[in-house]
Scaffold this motif. Sequence first.
Motif, PDB file in Angstrom:
ATOM      1  N   GLY A   6       0.823  -1.200   0.000  1.00 39.56           N
ATOM      2  CA  GLY A   6       0.000   0.000   0.000  1.00 39.56           C
ATOM      3  C   GLY A   6       0.856   1.249   0.000  1.00 39.56           C
ATOM      4  N   ARG A   7       0.196   2.400   0.014  1.00 33.89           N
ATOM      5  CA  ARG A   7       0.952   3.638  -0.009  1.00 33.89           C
ATOM      6  C   ARG A   7       0.212   4.749   0.716  1.00 33.89           C
ATOM      7  NH1 ARG A   7       0.964   6.158  -6.038  1.00 33.89           N
ATOM      8  NH2 ARG A   7      -0.968   7.290  -5.851  1.00 33.89           N
ATOM      9  N   CYS A   8       0.972   5.796   1.017  1.00 31.03           N
ATOM     10  CA  CYS A   8       0.418   6.980   1.670  1.00 31.03           C
ATOM     11  C   CYS A   8       0.893   8.207   0.902  1.00 31.03           C
ATOM     12  CB  CYS A   8       0.887   7.044   3.122  1.00 31.03           C
ATOM     13  SG  CYS A   8       0.228   8.449   4.041  1.00 31.03           S
ATOM     14  N   LEU A   9      -0.038   8.956   0.368  1.00 32.66           N
ATOM     15  CA  LEU A   9       0.254  10.174  -0.391  1.00 32.66           C
ATOM     16  C   LEU A   9      -0.164  11.360   0.472  1.00 32.66           C
ATOM     17  CD1 LEU A   9       1.126  11.618  -2.988  1.00 32.66           C
ATOM     18  CD2 LEU A   9      -1.182  11.182  -3.889  1.00 32.66           C
ATOM     19  N   THR A  10       0.832  12.123   0.910  1.00 31.09           N
ATOM     20  CA  THR A  10       0.573  13.223   1.840  1.00 31.09           C
ATOM     21  C   THR A  10       1.166  14.528   1.325  1.00 31.09           C
ATOM     22  OG1 THR A  10       2.608  12.864   3.088  1.00 31.09           O
ATOM     23  CG2 THR A  10       0.667  11.667   3.811  1.00 31.09           C
ATOM     24  N   LEU A  24       5.446  10.683  -0.971  1.00 28.65           N
ATOM     25  CA  LEU A  24       4.826   9.377  -1.121  1.00 28.65           C
ATOM     26  C   LEU A  24       5.597   8.353  -0.313  1.00 28.65           C
ATOM     27  CD1 LEU A  24       2.718   7.614  -2.674  1.00 28.65           C
ATOM     28  CD2 LEU A  24       4.509   7.222  -4.377  1.00 28.65           C
ATOM     29  N   ALA A  25       4.890   7.574   0.485  1.00 28.28           N
ATOM     30  CA  ALA A  25       5.478   6.441   1.211  1.00 28.28           C
ATOM     31  C   ALA A  25       4.839   5.173   0.663  1.00 28.28           C
ATOM     32  CB  ALA A  25       5.211   6.563   2.712  1.00 28.28           C
ATOM     33  N   LYS A  26       5.683   4.261   0.225  1.00 26.66           N
ATOM     34  CA  LYS A  26       5.201   2.947  -0.216  1.00 26.66           C
ATOM     35  C   LYS A  26       5.587   1.948   0.875  1.00 26.66           C
ATOM     36  CE  LYS A  26       5.624   3.890  -5.145  1.00 26.66           C
ATOM     37  NZ  LYS A  26       6.311   3.526  -6.412  1.00 26.66           N
ATOM     38  N   TYR A  27       4.569   1.257   1.411  1.00 28.51           N
ATOM     39  CA  TYR A  27       4.813   0.321   2.512  1.00 28.51           C
ATOM     40  C   TYR A  27       5.332  -1.006   1.969  1.00 28.51           C
ATOM     41  CZ  TYR A  27       2.155   3.806   5.028  1.00 28.51           C
ATOM     42  OH  TYR A  27       1.716   4.983   5.554  1.00 28.51           O
ATOM     43  N   ILE A  28       6.513  -1.384   2.427  1.00 26.84           N
ATOM     44  CA  ILE A  28       7.172  -2.590   1.939  1.00 26.84           C
ATOM     45  C   ILE A  28       6.968  -3.759   2.895  1.00 26.84           C
ATOM     46  CG2 ILE A  28       9.431  -3.594   1.387  1.00 26.84           C
ATOM     47  CD1 ILE A  28      10.183  -0.673   0.484  1.00 26.84           C
ATOM     48  N   LYS A  29       7.193  -3.505   4.179  1.00 28.83           N
ATOM     49  CA  LYS A  29       7.058  -4.581   5.168  1.00 28.83           C
ATOM     50  C   LYS A  29       6.425  -4.017   6.431  1.00 28.83           C
ATOM     51  CE  LYS A  29       9.564  -8.256   7.493  1.00 28.83           C
ATOM     52  NZ  LYS A  29      10.840  -8.928   7.693  1.00 28.83           N
ATOM     53  N   ILE A  30       5.451  -4.725   6.943  1.00 24.85           N
ATOM     54  CA  ILE A  30       4.772  -4.295   8.165  1.00 24.85           C
ATOM     55  C   ILE A  30       4.743  -5.470   9.144  1.00 24.85           C
ATOM     56  CG2 ILE A  30       2.593  -3.528   9.175  1.00 24.85           C
ATOM     57  CD1 ILE A  30       1.973  -2.194   6.427  1.00 24.85           C
ATOM     58  N   GLU A  31       5.255  -5.239  10.327  1.00 25.37           N
ATOM     59  CA  GLU A  31       5.130  -6.197  11.427  1.00 25.37           C
ATOM     60  C   GLU A  31       4.264  -5.509  12.477  1.00 25.37           C
ATOM     61  OE1 GLU A  31       8.801  -8.066  12.720  1.00 25.37           O
ATOM     62  OE2 GLU A  31       9.700  -7.570  10.793  1.00 25.37           O
ATOM     63  N   PRO A  32       2.980  -5.860  12.549  1.00 24.09           N
ATOM     64  CA  PRO A  32       2.048  -5.129  13.419  1.00 24.09           C
ATOM     65  C   PRO A  32       2.553  -4.929  14.838  1.00 24.09           C
ATOM     66  CG  PRO A  32       0.877  -6.712  12.068  1.00 24.09           C
ATOM     67  CD  PRO A  32       2.348  -6.969  11.852  1.00 24.09           C
ATOM     68  N   SER A  88       9.235   1.594   4.843  1.00 22.67           N
ATOM     69  CA  SER A  88       8.634   2.280   3.703  1.00 22.67           C
ATOM     70  C   SER A  88       9.713   2.879   2.811  1.00 22.67           C
ATOM     71  CB  SER A  88       7.663   3.374   4.164  1.00 22.67           C
ATOM     72  OG  SER A  88       8.340   4.337   4.948  1.00 22.67           O
ATOM     73  N   ARG A  89       9.351   3.024   1.544  1.00 22.90           N
ATOM     74  CA  ARG A  89      10.203   3.713   0.562  1.00 22.90           C
ATOM     75  C   ARG A  89       9.573   5.081   0.356  1.00 22.90           C
ATOM     76  NH1 ARG A  89      11.104   4.886  -4.882  1.00 22.90           N
ATOM     77  NH2 ARG A  89      13.107   4.214  -5.731  1.00 22.90           N
ATOM     78  N   ASN A  90      10.321   6.146   0.624  1.00 25.67           N
ATOM     79  CA  ASN A  90       9.761   7.489   0.624  1.00 25.67           C
ATOM     80  C   ASN A  90      10.398   8.338  -0.466  1.00 25.67           C
ATOM     81  OD1 ASN A  90       9.999   6.300   3.485  1.00 25.67           O
ATOM     82  ND2 ASN A  90       8.285   7.696   3.594  1.00 25.67           N
ATOM     83  N   SER A  91       9.572   9.178  -1.092  1.00 24.77           N
ATOM     84  CA  SER A  91      10.093  10.073  -2.132  1.00 24.77           C
ATOM     85  C   SER A  91       9.236  11.332  -2.201  1.00 24.77           C
ATOM     86  CB  SER A  91      10.095   9.365  -3.494  1.00 24.77           C
ATOM     87  OG  SER A  91       8.790   8.933  -3.822  1.00 24.77           O
ATOM     88  N   PHE A  92       9.797  12.356  -2.800  1.00 24.38           N
ATOM     89  CA  PHE A  92       9.029  13.564  -3.088  1.00 24.38           C
ATOM     90  C   PHE A  92       8.295  13.327  -4.405  1.00 24.38           C
ATOM     91  CE2 PHE A  92      12.581  15.226  -0.479  1.00 24.38           C
ATOM     92  CZ  PHE A  92      11.820  15.716   0.565  1.00 24.38           C
ATOM     93  N   CYS A  93       7.097  13.862  -4.506  1.00 24.21           N
ATOM     94  CA  CYS A  93       6.272  13.554  -5.669  1.00 24.21           C
ATOM     95  C   CYS A  93       5.329  14.719  -5.975  1.00 24.21           C
ATOM     96  CB  CYS A  93       5.459  12.284  -5.407  1.00 24.21           C
ATOM     97  SG  CYS A  93       4.274  12.450  -4.061  1.00 24.21           S
TER      98      CYS A  93
END
Length: 166
Positions: free
Chosen positions: A61-65, A78-86, A92-97
């Motif tokens: 998933g991703r988060c666009l803020t 933009l943050a793209k979620y790569i691995k989540i351990e609850p 996350s992989r983060n970039s300007f967009c």
Amino acid sequence: MNLLFDFTADKEAKTIHITREFAADLDLVWDAFTKPEILIQWTAPKPFRAHIKEMDFREGGRCLTAMISPENVYHWSLAKYIKIEPKTSFLSRNSFCDENGNNLNDHFSMTTTSFKPGPELTTVYVEKKFDDLSIFEMMVSRGFKEGTAAGFSNLDEYLLTLVTHK
């Protein structure tokens, strides 16, 4: 209560390390970092405001803020979620967009956010590793530390309202 905030910038490794304590239990702190309705309340340092266009907190998933300046200028990321351990960590992989999530350049950072519960505090560890030295240097020299500290202070205020009303 004095809460730890430690920020170190390792130029050779192009990595920023942040350690921050919060006076709340793990469930509240985890929710504050992973639920958009809470995240939007604290993440922007004043006088900026946060806008979350979309957030899908799951692996893949991703988060666009956007951080919105007082002049109403949007700064998208933009943050793209790569691995989540609850309740433990997420990567996350983060970039300007732009406003549609299209990267502005080829540069990014990999960010690991980890949570450690304690008897009265939850400690959050952030490791932000940049692919490019110039982006690392820009972040370090243009207020990332101060902005992060201000956002975490906002989160302290939010958490205090929850802990007080439990």
